[in-house]
Design a protein around this motif. Sequence first.
Motif, mmCIF file in Angstrom:
data_model
loop_
_atom_site.group_PDB
_atom_site.id
_atom_site.type_symbol
_atom_site.label_atom_id
_atom_site.label_comp_id
_atom_site.label_asym_id
_atom_site.label_seq_id
_atom_site.Cartn_x
_atom_site.Cartn_y
_atom_site.Cartn_z
ATOM 1 N N GLN A 20 -2.685 -5.498 9.976
ATOM 2 C CA GLN A 20 -3.221 -5.445 8.598
ATOM 3 C C GLN A 20 -4.452 -4.534 8.513
ATOM 4 N N THR A 24 -4.930 -1.328 6.261
ATOM 5 C CA THR A 24 -6.128 -1.131 5.405
ATOM 6 C C THR A 24 -6.783 0.215 5.680
ATOM 7 N N GLU A 27 -4.738 2.985 4.202
ATOM 8 C CA GLU A 27 -4.940 3.075 2.747
ATOM 9 C C GLU A 27 -6.285 3.725 2.426
ATOM 10 N N GLN A 28 -7.319 3.325 3.177
ATOM 11 C CA GLN A 28 -8.650 3.936 2.947
ATOM 12 C C GLN A 28 -8.630 5.434 3.247
#
Length: 317
Positions: A20, A24, A27-28
Amino acid sequence: MSSVSPTSISAATSFEKIRQLCYTLIEQRDDLHVQLRQSQAQVETLSRENHDLKMVSDGVYNFQEQADTQFAHQRAQFAARQHRALEFELKATRRLIEDLLDQNSSYRALVKKLNVSVQGWLSWFLRNGGSTQQHERPRPYVVVEQQAASKPGPEWIRSTWLSEPDQEKPLLLANAEVLYRRHEDRKALEEVGTLLKRTDLPDKEHANAQLFMAAMLCACNNPGPAIYHAEMGYILAKKAGSNELAGKAQFHRGIAFLILLRFAEASHCFSLAEGTPLHEDEITLWKARSESARLRFPEGHPKRLLERSFVPRPGTA
């Protein structure tokens, strides 16, 4: 059924958390890429706007420079037109003044003739006891006219040149004086120029021709060559032993210096010309003009002082 050890559960949980976290971070990262592209687009937009503003600024500057140049050119043209108009008016006014002075001289000569005529009539009338018989009357006016025609006096032409009666005056000089009186300056200059080329002229006649050339050049607003001819006339006058012509040369030299706005030199020349026969009144007038102009400048100003190159008496060391 086999049992799951706590260690396996803990490892699975940690792996899920790591996965996860990776999602994350991905995505950042994508968000940062998007923001970077947006920033680059903004930078490009600002760069284009800056370029456009620079182009506009350069255009405004060039337009202002062209406008200033055009305005300066138009102002120079307007000033030149005004200068030509004022110069034309000045020449016309000067010519009118000269004509009026010539007319004044003619009127004064006529008044003198009439005075002599009246005095002649009055003397005759008293001698004859008041008789008015026609056959006894003399004709004094006609006699005066004949005497005036046979013995003409000196005459100022255009207030710049004194024409003196001389039976031995060169024909070219006499013709030039007539042309100069008619304001035919070019022809008059040609006549005197032809005369100055002769090598058989006596020093006095040569000096007088040089001075007439100087006077005409001053009237044509050409004072530089006028000074040369005036100084040549002075040297020839001294060679001939004529102080009168030398004084006349200083007079015309002073006028040329005055036109050049060299007031101190002009005043000095007029002082050296003082006492020249038939020129006393004119010398006084011209000297007063030069002194008045010279004294307008403050003490120590170059215009109040003689230049080092000035030679009071040409031809002398």
